[in-house]
Design a protein around this motif. Structure first.
Motif, PDB file in Angstrom:
ATOM      1  N   TRP A   9       0.818  -1.204   0.000  1.00 23.39           N
ATOM      2  CA  TRP A   9       0.000   0.000   0.000  1.00 23.39           C
ATOM      3  C   TRP A   9       0.856   1.260   0.000  1.00 23.39           C
ATOM      4  N   ALA A  10       0.251   2.314  -0.530  1.00 27.56           N
ATOM      5  CA  ALA A  10       0.840   3.656  -0.512  1.00 27.56           C
ATOM      6  C   ALA A  10      -0.328   4.625  -0.526  1.00 27.56           C
ATOM      7  N   GLU A  11      -0.083   5.866  -0.160  1.00 29.13           N
ATOM      8  CA  GLU A  11      -1.191   6.821  -0.150  1.00 29.13           C
ATOM      9  C   GLU A  11      -0.789   8.179  -0.675  1.00 29.13           C
ATOM     10  N   ARG A  12      -1.781   8.921  -1.051  1.00 31.67           N
ATOM     11  CA  ARG A  12      -1.693  10.333  -1.406  1.00 31.67           C
ATOM     12  C   ARG A  12      -2.737  11.048  -0.558  1.00 31.67           C
ATOM     13  N   ASN A  13      -2.790  12.335  -0.696  1.00 25.94           N
ATOM     14  CA  ASN A  13      -3.751  13.133   0.052  1.00 25.94           C
ATOM     15  C   ASN A  13      -5.184  12.689  -0.230  1.00 25.94           C
ATOM     16  N   ASP A  14      -5.462  12.287  -1.464  1.00 28.03           N
ATOM     17  CA  ASP A  14      -6.831  11.982  -1.877  1.00 28.03           C
ATOM     18  C   ASP A  14      -7.117  10.521  -2.159  1.00 28.03           C
ATOM     19  N   LYS A  15      -6.107   9.640  -2.106  1.00 31.28           N
ATOM     20  CA  LYS A  15      -6.336   8.230  -2.450  1.00 31.28           C
ATOM     21  C   LYS A  15      -5.355   7.307  -1.755  1.00 31.28           C
ATOM     22  N   TRP A  86      -3.732   9.966   6.109  1.00 31.33           N
ATOM     23  CA  TRP A  86      -4.038   9.057   7.201  1.00 31.33           C
ATOM     24  C   TRP A  86      -2.757   8.826   8.004  1.00 31.33           C
ATOM     25  N   SER A  87      -2.912   8.617   9.296  1.00 31.71           N
ATOM     26  CA  SER A  87      -1.734   8.339  10.120  1.00 31.71           C
ATOM     27  C   SER A  87      -1.222   6.916   9.908  1.00 31.71           C
ATOM     28  N   LYS A  88      -2.095   6.036   9.393  1.00 35.57           N
ATOM     29  CA  LYS A  88      -1.721   4.655   9.078  1.00 35.57           C
ATOM     30  C   LYS A  88      -2.792   4.063   8.176  1.00 35.57           C
ATOM     31  N   LEU A  89      -2.589   2.862   7.679  1.00 36.08           N
ATOM     32  CA  LEU A  89      -3.532   2.247   6.749  1.00 36.08           C
ATOM     33  C   LEU A  89      -4.773   1.699   7.454  1.00 36.08           C
ATOM     34  N   LEU A  90      -4.575   1.046   8.588  1.00 37.82           N
ATOM     35  CA  LEU A  90      -5.667   0.333   9.245  1.00 37.82           C
ATOM     36  C   LEU A  90      -6.123   1.006  10.532  1.00 37.82           C
ATOM     37  N   ARG A  91      -7.399   0.784  10.879  1.00 41.04           N
ATOM     38  CA  ARG A  91      -7.968   1.294  12.134  1.00 41.04           C
ATOM     39  C   ARG A  91      -7.362   0.566  13.319  1.00 41.04           C
ATOM     40  N   GLY A  92      -7.504   1.191  14.468  1.00 42.39           N
ATOM     41  CA  GLY A  92      -7.081   0.553  15.710  1.00 42.39           C
ATOM     42  C   GLY A  92      -5.636   0.836  16.047  1.00 42.39           C
ATOM     43  N   ASP A  93      -5.266   0.343  17.223  1.00 41.35           N
ATOM     44  CA  ASP A  93      -3.910   0.569  17.719  1.00 41.35           C
ATOM     45  C   ASP A  93      -2.966  -0.588  17.433  1.00 41.35           C
ATOM     46  N   ALA A  94      -3.500  -1.674  16.921  1.00 41.89           N
ATOM     47  CA  ALA A  94      -2.672  -2.850  16.661  1.00 41.89           C
ATOM     48  C   ALA A  94      -1.704  -2.596  15.506  1.00 41.89           C
ATOM     49  N   LYS A  95      -0.619  -3.309  15.551  1.00 42.00           N
ATOM     50  CA  LYS A  95       0.371  -3.244  14.477  1.00 42.00           C
ATOM     51  C   LYS A  95      -0.214  -3.898  13.225  1.00 42.00           C
ATOM     52  N   ALA A  96       0.155  -3.389  12.054  1.00 36.94           N
ATOM     53  CA  ALA A  96      -0.324  -3.963  10.792  1.00 36.94           C
ATOM     54  C   ALA A  96       0.142  -5.411  10.685  1.00 36.94           C
ATOM     55  N   PRO A  97      -0.683  -6.283  10.115  1.00 38.10           N
ATOM     56  CA  PRO A  97      -0.273  -7.685   9.945  1.00 38.10           C
ATOM     57  C   PRO A  97       0.982  -7.806   9.090  1.00 38.10           C
ATOM     58  N   HIS A  98       1.689  -8.906   9.250  1.00 39.79           N
ATOM     59  CA  HIS A  98       2.966  -9.108   8.551  1.00 39.79           C
ATOM     60  C   HIS A  98       2.826  -9.131   7.035  1.00 39.79           C
ATOM     61  N   TYR A  99       1.657  -9.431   6.525  1.00 37.77           N
ATOM     62  CA  TYR A  99       1.466  -9.510   5.080  1.00 37.77           C
ATOM     63  C   TYR A  99       1.092  -8.156   4.460  1.00 37.77           C
ATOM     64  N   VAL A 100       0.951  -7.108   5.262  1.00 41.73           N
ATOM     65  CA  VAL A 100       0.673  -5.756   4.765  1.00 41.73           C
ATOM     66  C   VAL A 100       1.985  -4.975   4.803  1.00 41.73           C
ATOM     67  N   LYS A 101       2.438  -4.516   3.616  1.00 41.20           N
ATOM     68  CA  LYS A 101       3.732  -3.854   3.499  1.00 41.20           C
ATOM     69  C   LYS A 101       3.601  -2.551   2.722  1.00 41.20           C
ATOM     70  N   ASP A 105       7.529   1.714  -4.292  1.00 42.38           N
ATOM     71  CA  ASP A 105       7.504   2.188  -5.675  1.00 42.38           C
ATOM     72  C   ASP A 105       6.482   3.291  -5.875  1.00 42.38           C
ATOM     73  N   LYS A 106       5.450   3.323  -5.055  1.00 39.72           N
ATOM     74  CA  LYS A 106       4.391   4.323  -5.192  1.00 39.72           C
ATOM     75  C   LYS A 106       4.366   5.330  -4.049  1.00 39.72           C
ATOM     76  N   TRP A 107       5.185   5.133  -3.045  1.00 39.83           N
ATOM     77  CA  TRP A 107       5.131   5.953  -1.842  1.00 39.83           C
ATOM     78  C   TRP A 107       5.580   7.384  -2.108  1.00 39.83           C
ATOM     79  N   VAL A 108       4.864   8.342  -1.524  1.00 41.58           N
ATOM     80  CA  VAL A 108       5.239   9.751  -1.545  1.00 41.58           C
ATOM     81  C   VAL A 108       4.999  10.280  -0.146  1.00 41.58           C
ATOM     82  N   ASP A 109       5.978  10.994   0.412  1.00 42.16           N
ATOM     83  CA  ASP A 109       5.790  11.602   1.722  1.00 42.16           C
ATOM     84  C   ASP A 109       4.784  12.734   1.631  1.00 42.16           C
TER      85      ASP A 109
END
Length: 181
Positions: A9-15, A86-101, A105-109
């Motif tokens: 996963w990667a994100e932008r302001n709108d997607k 978003w501060s992270k991809l998934l809801r909650g306080d738990a750490k993202a599962p090991h299969y979510v990386k 290649d698409k990441w932008v700060d």
């Protein structure tokens, strides 16, 4: 028992970009809920069942989102309901599962999401700090002046001298080419 496919996963302001990496997936089913619940199921390999449920950090616009099921992966462009990082991809306080990386290649700060040309992909690398590396920037240590080229060089007149000079130049060129590796 089902397995989990790798998700990048990667994100932008709108997607948000989600890529489910599962070559040769069959019977793919993808569902996106406006509340931000992403579900996926498919079979692959020797009919192994792969399932996935992600509770995304915030709501998404289902009508504007796009999903492309390809041969090697399932690529999704999820439009956010609100244009914000978003501060992270998934809801909650738990750490993202090991299969979510992170998909580097698409990441932008967040700071860099300011209309960079579409074809320019630097892989999210920050080059602004390179000048601060000790002795590597702004220094005259590696002056590119051509002062040495202004001097005249005498040609050797003896054929034996030519051979020695020629071998010396060839050896020097070989050493320089090895050093550049």
């Amino acid at each position: 028992m089902s397995r989990h496919p790798e998700v990048k996963w990667a994100e932008r302001n709108d997607k948000v970009y989600l890529t489910v990496v599962l070559p040769d997936a069959k019977n793919s089913k993808v569902n996106l809920d406006p509340e931000g619940v992403f579900t996926f199921s498919a079979t692959a390999g020797s009919d192994n069942l792969y399932e996935l449920k992600l509770d995304l950090h915030d709501k998404v616009n289902v009508e504007e989102s796009k999903i492309n099921v390809g041969v090697r992966n399932i690529f999704c462009v999820l439009e956010k309901s609100e244009k914000k990082w978003w501060s992270k991809l998934l809801r909650g306080d738990a750490k993202a599962p090991h299969y979510v990386k992170v998909d580097w290649d698409k990441w932008v700060d967040e700071d860099d999401d300011t209309g960079r040309p579409a074809g320019l992909d630097l892989g999210g690398m920050d080059f602004s700090k390179f000048g601060d590396m000790g002795g590597m920037g702004g220094s005259d240590e590696f002056d590119d002046s051509d002062d040495e080229l202004d001097e005249e060089v005498d040609k050797p007149e003896d054929k034996a001298d030519d051979k020695v000079v020629g071998e010396g130049v060839a050896a020097k060129a070989k050493v320089e080419s090895l050093q550049s590796l």
